[in-house]
Scaffold this active site. Structure first.
Site, PDB file in Angstrom:
ATOM      1  N   HIS A   1      -7.850  23.391 -22.077  1.00 27.49           N
ATOM      2  CA  HIS A   1      -8.621  23.094 -20.738  1.00 27.49           C
ATOM      3  C   HIS A   1     -10.131  23.466 -20.791  1.00 27.49           C
ATOM      4  CE1 HIS A   1      -4.947  21.680 -19.144  1.00 27.49           C
ATOM      5  NE2 HIS A   1      -4.524  22.947 -19.001  1.00 27.49           N
TER       6      HIS A   1
ATOM      7  N   GLU B   1      -3.802  28.567 -12.831  1.00 27.66           N
ATOM      8  CA  GLU B   1      -4.381  27.868 -14.023  1.00 27.66           C
ATOM      9  C   GLU B   1      -5.224  26.800 -13.941  1.00 27.66           C
ATOM     10  OE1 GLU B   1      -2.602  26.321 -18.336  1.00 27.66           O
ATOM     11  OE2 GLU B   1      -1.425  26.045 -16.695  1.00 27.66           O
TER      12      GLU B   1
ATOM     13  N   HIS C   1       4.888  30.293 -26.015  1.00 31.46           N
ATOM     14  CA  HIS C   1       5.089  29.223 -25.131  1.00 31.46           C
ATOM     15  C   HIS C   1       5.149  27.885 -25.798  1.00 31.46           C
ATOM     16  CE1 HIS C   1       4.470  26.623 -21.104  1.00 31.46           C
ATOM     17  NE2 HIS C   1       5.614  26.902 -21.224  1.00 31.46           N
TER      18      HIS C   1
ATOM     19  N   GLU D   1       0.243  28.461 -26.641  1.00 33.32           N
ATOM     20  CA  GLU D   1       1.018  27.548 -26.089  1.00 33.32           C
ATOM     21  C   GLU D   1       0.975  26.077 -27.045  1.00 33.32           C
ATOM     22  OE1 GLU D   1       1.001  25.401 -21.625  1.00 33.32           O
ATOM     23  OE2 GLU D   1      -0.770  25.318 -22.639  1.00 33.32           O
TER      24      GLU D   1
ATOM     25  N   ARG E   1      -2.921  20.300 -28.941  1.00 32.75           N
ATOM     26  CA  ARG E   1      -1.637  20.980 -28.295  1.00 32.75           C
ATOM     27  C   ARG E   1      -0.495  21.394 -29.332  1.00 32.75           C
ATOM     28  NH1 ARG E   1      -2.077  22.519 -23.116  1.00 32.75           N
ATOM     29  NH2 ARG E   1      -2.299  20.699 -21.600  1.00 32.75           N
TER      30      ARG E   1
ATOM     31  N   HIS F   1      -3.872  31.357 -22.297  1.00 34.30           N
ATOM     32  CA  HIS F   1      -3.135  30.463 -23.017  1.00 34.30           C
ATOM     33  C   HIS F   1      -3.902  30.060 -24.136  1.00 34.30           C
ATOM     34  CE1 HIS F   1      -0.002  28.278 -20.415  1.00 34.30           C
ATOM     35  NE2 HIS F   1       0.677  29.443 -20.957  1.00 34.30           N
TER      36      HIS F   1
ATOM     37  N   GLU G   1      -6.342  16.331 -15.331  1.00 35.67           N
ATOM     38  CA  GLU G   1      -5.216  16.735 -14.742  1.00 35.67           C
ATOM     39  C   GLU G   1      -5.288  17.126 -13.413  1.00 35.67           C
ATOM     40  OE1 GLU G   1      -3.237  19.332 -17.162  1.00 35.67           O
ATOM     41  OE2 GLU G   1      -3.597  18.203 -19.010  1.00 35.67           O
TER      42      GLU G   1
ATOM     43  N   ASP H   1      -6.775  28.830 -20.021  1.00 34.48           N
ATOM     44  CA  ASP H   1      -6.305  28.029 -21.158  1.00 34.48           C
ATOM     45  C   ASP H   1      -7.238  27.431 -22.105  1.00 34.48           C
ATOM     46  OD1 ASP H   1      -5.032  25.711 -22.698  1.00 34.48           O
ATOM     47  OD2 ASP H   1      -3.331  25.971 -21.367  1.00 34.48           O
TER      48      ASP H   1
ATOM     49  N   SER I   1       6.246  30.296 -15.495  1.00 37.40           N
ATOM     50  CA  SER I   1       5.401  29.345 -15.279  1.00 37.40           C
ATOM     51  C   SER I   1       5.724  27.991 -14.741  1.00 37.40           C
ATOM     52  CB  SER I   1       4.094  28.969 -16.322  1.00 37.40           C
ATOM     53  OG  SER I   1       4.904  28.380 -17.544  1.00 37.40           O
TER      54      SER I   1
END
Length: 284
Positions: A180, A144, A7, A238, A209, A203, A150, A177, A64
């Site tokens: 996170h 998620e 992703h 990801e 990232r 993820h 966030e 993920d 997603s």
């Protein structure tokens, strides 16, 4: 055995079928079996062409999204369900097994206070209704947990499990993920354990990232923890070199996260395979 997916917005800020075709040789080389398709704007997706691509290549799709800021699923759950409905239709149409992501709220929306009982109850009621709609399309619904910057609604694997247990739907799972987790969990092992039987999708996202191995995530611990809990589902690399404008600000992505976007696939995927093999985690 687990499957490895991808992703990444490294090639384009939205789903790019032509770009995916151009990467098929790399996908085969790196054993990419799954592609995650963003559905922030379901109308962008050519359902027929995408399904044909997946059937032709043997690559499984998963979809997603995150809800937009103008929707509050607690005060107006019908608006949230109306937003999800086209995504459910596209996800089912392309042959995905699930719609995952921040399906329960808005990325980047926080209250500045702990989640209230009213927020928990309202979110759980919305997830229950969304799960029923997903099931009517033959889909599972992934939740998620995201970091505190966030959302304040669901931050950890334990939070995700609490919602799954409150909802009680057999098609709801936790989509966790590592990006996170790196912020919120005591450890990767504890985070995965806290998901319990609801751990359904992972993820693999680096701390910056970018390409795995080019940040501070302890990937040996991640894979060791996945082995410990016996996870044999889908893990997806990801990365966010470029992000859909609808969520770029909420994710605080305003510059490329890797100097060379090709590194995400060319370096990141071999790195993950190497660490997985050394940890005793096996991909098909």
């Amino acid at each position: 055995m687990a499957q490895l997916g991808l992703h990444t917005f490294a090639a384009a800020p939205k789903w790019d079928l032509a770009g995916m075709r151009g990467l098929l040789d790399k996908f085969r080389k790196h054993k990419v079996r799954v592609l995650e398709i963003p559905l922030l704007d379901p109308a962008e997706i050519d359902v027929g062409e995408t399904r044909a691509f997946c059937e032709e290549t043997g690559i499984a799709p998963v979809c997603s999204l995150g809800l937009p800021p103008q929707i509050d699923v607690i005060t107006d759950p019908d608006a949230g369900l109306a937003f999800l409905e086209p995504a459910f239709e596209v996800a089912s149409g392309v042959g995905a097994f699930a719609l995952a992501g921040v399906t329960y709220g808005t990325i980047g929306k926080t209250s500045g206070a702990p989640r209230s009982i009213q927020e928990f109850d309202g979110t759980a009621r919305f997830i229950e209704r969304a799960a029923k709609r997903a099931k009517s399309h033959g889909l599972k619904l992934g939740l998620e947990p995201c970091n505190r910057y966030e959302t304040h609604i669901m931050n950890t694997g334990a939070d995700g499990r609490t919602y799954c247990e409150a909802v009680g739907a057999n098609n709801v799972f936790i989509h966790i993920d590592t990006y996170h987790m790196n912020i919120e969990e005591v450890s990767y092992a504890q985070g995965f354990r806290d998901c319990g039987p609801f751990l359904g999708y992972v993820h693999l996202s680096e701390s910056n990232r970018g390409a795995p191995g080019a940040g501070t995530i302890d990937w040996e611990q991640v894979y060791g923890a996945l082995v410990e809990v016996g996870f044999d589902g889908i893990t997806t690399l990801e990365s966010m070199n470029h992000v859909h404008p609808a969520i770029a600000s909420a994710l605080a992505i305003w510059h490329p996260v890797a100097a060379n976007p090709d590194d995400v696939v060319d370096i990141g995927l071999p790195f993950l395979h190497q660490v997985a093999a050394a940890s005793g985690f096996h991909y098909t």
